[in-house]
Design an enzyme around this catalytic site. Structure first.
Site, PDB file in Angstrom:
ATOM      1  N   ASP A   1       1.038  -1.217  -0.164  1.00  0.00           N
ATOM      2  CA  ASP A   1       0.075  -0.127   0.097  1.00  0.00           C
ATOM      3  C   ASP A   1       0.922   1.319   0.005  1.00  0.00           C
ATOM      4  OD1 ASP A   1      -3.136   0.916   1.153  1.00  0.00           O
ATOM      5  OD2 ASP A   1      -1.441   2.352   1.438  1.00  0.00           O
ATOM      6  N   ILE A   2       0.657   2.134  -0.779  1.00  0.00           N
ATOM      7  CA  ILE A   2       1.434   3.404  -0.853  1.00  0.00           C
ATOM      8  C   ILE A   2       1.109   4.234   0.315  1.00  0.00           C
ATOM      9  CG2 ILE A   2       1.702   5.479  -2.278  1.00  0.00           C
ATOM     10  CD1 ILE A   2       0.720   3.983  -4.615  1.00  0.00           C
TER      11      ILE A   2
ATOM     12  N   GLU B   1      -5.036   2.328  -3.566  1.00  0.00           N
ATOM     13  CA  GLU B   1      -3.523   2.276  -3.869  1.00  0.00           C
ATOM     14  C   GLU B   1      -3.124   1.193  -3.104  1.00  0.00           C
ATOM     15  OE1 GLU B   1      -4.670   3.221  -0.732  1.00  0.00           O
ATOM     16  OE2 GLU B   1      -2.864   3.890  -0.026  1.00  0.00           O
TER      17      GLU B   1
ATOM     18  N   ASP C   1      -2.867   9.553 -10.161  1.00  0.00           N
ATOM     19  CA  ASP C   1      -3.128   8.270 -11.274  1.00  0.00           C
ATOM     20  C   ASP C   1      -1.718   8.018 -11.722  1.00  0.00           C
ATOM     21  OD1 ASP C   1      -5.754   8.342 -10.525  1.00  0.00           O
ATOM     22  OD2 ASP C   1      -6.444   9.032 -12.556  1.00  0.00           O
TER      23      ASP C   1
HETATM   24  P1  GH3 Z   1      -1.503   5.338   4.751  1.00  0.00           P
HETATM   25  O1  GH3 Z   1       0.090   5.527   4.459  1.00  0.00           O
HETATM   26  O2  GH3 Z   1      -1.973   5.008   5.926  1.00  0.00           O
HETATM   27  O3  GH3 Z   1      -1.939   4.088   3.419  1.00  0.00           O
HETATM   28  O4  GH3 Z   1      -2.188   6.659   4.000  1.00  0.00           O
HETATM   29  P2  GH3 Z   1      -2.812   6.846   2.788  1.00  0.00           P
HETATM   30  O5  GH3 Z   1      -2.987   8.365   2.559  1.00  0.00           O
HETATM   31  O6  GH3 Z   1      -2.118   6.312   1.782  1.00  0.00           O
HETATM   32  O7  GH3 Z   1      -4.188   6.307   2.952  1.00  0.00           O
HETATM   33  P3  GH3 Z   1      -5.555   6.583   2.856  1.00  0.00           P
HETATM   34  O8  GH3 Z   1      -6.397   5.270   2.555  1.00  0.00           O
HETATM   35  O9  GH3 Z   1      -5.978   7.623   3.901  1.00  0.00           O
HETATM   36  O10 GH3 Z   1      -5.704   7.373   1.512  1.00  0.00           O
HETATM   37  C1  GH3 Z   1      -5.721   6.760   0.199  1.00  0.00           C
HETATM   38  C2  GH3 Z   1      -6.112   7.803  -0.681  1.00  0.00           C
HETATM   39  O11 GH3 Z   1      -6.066   6.952  -2.132  1.00  0.00           O
HETATM   40  C3  GH3 Z   1      -7.205   8.213  -0.667  1.00  0.00           C
HETATM   41  C4  GH3 Z   1      -8.078   8.141  -2.244  1.00  0.00           C
HETATM   42  O12 GH3 Z   1      -8.482   9.206  -2.608  1.00  0.00           O
HETATM   43  C5  GH3 Z   1      -6.856   7.815  -2.960  1.00  0.00           C
HETATM   44  N1  GH3 Z   1      -7.209   6.900  -4.154  1.00  0.00           N
HETATM   45  C6  GH3 Z   1      -7.676   5.882  -4.186  1.00  0.00           C
HETATM   46  N2  GH3 Z   1      -7.901   5.544  -5.513  1.00  0.00           N
HETATM   47  C7  GH3 Z   1      -7.487   6.480  -6.474  1.00  0.00           C
HETATM   48  C8  GH3 Z   1      -7.015   6.564  -7.619  1.00  0.00           C
HETATM   49  O13 GH3 Z   1      -7.849   5.673  -8.443  1.00  0.00           O
HETATM   50  N3  GH3 Z   1      -6.449   7.520  -8.108  1.00  0.00           N
HETATM   51  C9  GH3 Z   1      -6.008   8.486  -7.225  1.00  0.00           C
HETATM   52  N4  GH3 Z   1      -5.199   9.322  -7.856  1.00  0.00           N
HETATM   53  N5  GH3 Z   1      -6.154   8.458  -5.861  1.00  0.00           N
HETATM   54  C10 GH3 Z   1      -6.883   7.372  -5.400  1.00  0.00           C
HETATM   55 MG    MG Z   2      -1.983   4.270   1.447  1.00  0.00          MG
HETATM   56 MG    MG Z   3      -4.927   2.034   1.515  1.00  0.00          MG
END
Ligand code: GH3
Ligand code: MG
Ligand code: MG
Length: 325
Positions: free
Chosen positions: A201-202, A244, A218
């Site tokens: 996970d990013i 992510e 993206d």
């Molecule tokens: P953590 O280190 O705990 O993983 O923090 P995080 O910010 O990576 O985790 P969080 O789950 O809070 O946020 C994930 C974000 O990923 C929120 C959402 O808007 C974004 N996201 C999800 N799918 C996509 C996508 O297809 N494209 C983009 N650009 N963003 C996305």
């Molecule tokens: Mg994340």
């Molecule tokens: Mg996540």
């Protein structure tokens, strides 16, 4: 597709008329030993700009057909020294030529062998003396049908791959993993071999989106997928489970090897900043990875994913940009 009065199939256009398109560029092989008839057939098929090739024997015809992507094979049943029906059944017995349209050329009154030919898989026939317009019409019908079937197949394969891959990154999607992980695990258990999964996970991806915008986010997702795919073996699988979060499946891999792969992947992402667009500078990206290994009797795909998820959670809690097994 609708059957026409002559017993052939054609594409019915929305207007209801039978389309009569030429078969420009079609690759056509003719097996005929009567020079006069060969010339007539060739000349006629060239009118539609078909690429006509000829063969003198069944053996050379078969060889030619197996090494080419033919659109039509015209087989004469009036050969002096050979039986064109042989070629018919040979073409149908090879995977490469199983679908190639076959048009027979027969002597008047030889309906027994026509029936046999159709039974062996020939698609249509013309009777000598050859009527040019009829030959052209029947050849067109067969080539059109073949091309139509190819389009159907391409569409089918396209939608199949659409259903199983993630449209943003091109890696597999969750649906694919749900279908395949249980099978891979079963195979591992049966073969007494381990299968490892990396769940990653990013880190702070929300910050990437918030700082640079969603489309840069993206691009980061695409680049993460690319780096993951590039650093794995051909039979390892990468999938984006959503958001992510990604999973990598490593068949035939034990815990120690999986840890090595995970660390390599993690550093390949962390050590080289992402240059996704010209107007945004280099972006530091890191991932946290959870590793789990399965292959023991009683292991389930859900259990394996859950264990990797727990390890991933630990990696996040311990400060991110790290691997926990
Ligand atoms: P953590 O280190 O705990 O993983 O923090 P995080 O910010 O990576 O985790 P969080 O789950 O809070 O946020 C994930 C974000 O990923 C929120 C959402 O808007 C974004 N996201 C999800 N799918 C996509 C996508 O297809 N494209 C983009 N650009 N963003 C996305
Ligand atoms: Mg994340
Ligand atoms: Mg996540």
């Amino acid at each position: 597709l609708r059957e026409t009065t002559s017993g052939q199939f054609g594409v019915i256009e929305p207007t209801g008329t039978l389309r009569s398109e030429s078969f420009e560029g079609a690759r056509i092989l003719v097996l005929e030993d009567s020079l006069l008839d060969l010339e007539k057939i060739t000349e006629t098929l060239q009118r539609d700009h078909g690429h006509v090739m000829s063969a003198g024997t069944c053996a050379t015809a078969l060889e030619r057909a197996l090494g080419d992507d033919l659109d039509l094979v015209v087989i004469s049943l009036t050969l002096m020294n050979e039986d064109g029906l042989r070629l018919c059944s040979q073409l149908r017995s090879h995977e490469r030529t199983r679908q190639v349209p076959i048009l027979l050329v027969v002597e008047e009154g030889d309906l027994n062998r026509v029936a046999k030919g159709l039974e062996l898989g020939a698609n249509d026939y013309v009777i000598k003396p050859i009527d040019r317009n009829e030959l052209l019409a029947r050849a067109r019908t067969q080539i059109r049908r073949k091309r139509y079937q190819e389009r159907l197949r391409a569409n089918y394969e396209h939608s199949l791959s659409m259903a199983l891959t993630d449209s943003l990154t091109g890696v597999f999607n969750r649906r694919y993993i749900n279908a395949h992980l249980p099978r891979l695990l079963e195979r591992a258990i049966d073969g007494h071999k381990p299968v490892a999964i990396l769940l990653f996970d990013i880190d702070h991806f929300k910050v990437v989106n918030d700082s640079y915008g969603h489309s840069v986010g993206d691009e980061v997702l695409k680049e993460v997928s690319n780096r993951a795919s590039r650093n794995l073996r051909t039979f390892d699988l990468v999938a984006r489970l959503g958001g992510e979060e990604f999973v990598v499946i490593l068949p035939d891999t034990d815990a120690e090897a999986a840890l090595t792969v995970a660390e390599r992947l993690r550093t390949r992402i962390a050590d080289a900043r992402f240059k996704v667009t010209a107007d945004v500078g280099e972006i530091p990206v890191t991932v946290s990875i959870g590793v789990a290994v399965g292959g023991r009797l009683g292991d389930t795909a859900e259990g394996l994913i859950r264990r990797a998820d727990e390890a991933l959670y630990e990696a996040k809690r311990a400060g991110r940009n790290r691997t926990i097994a």
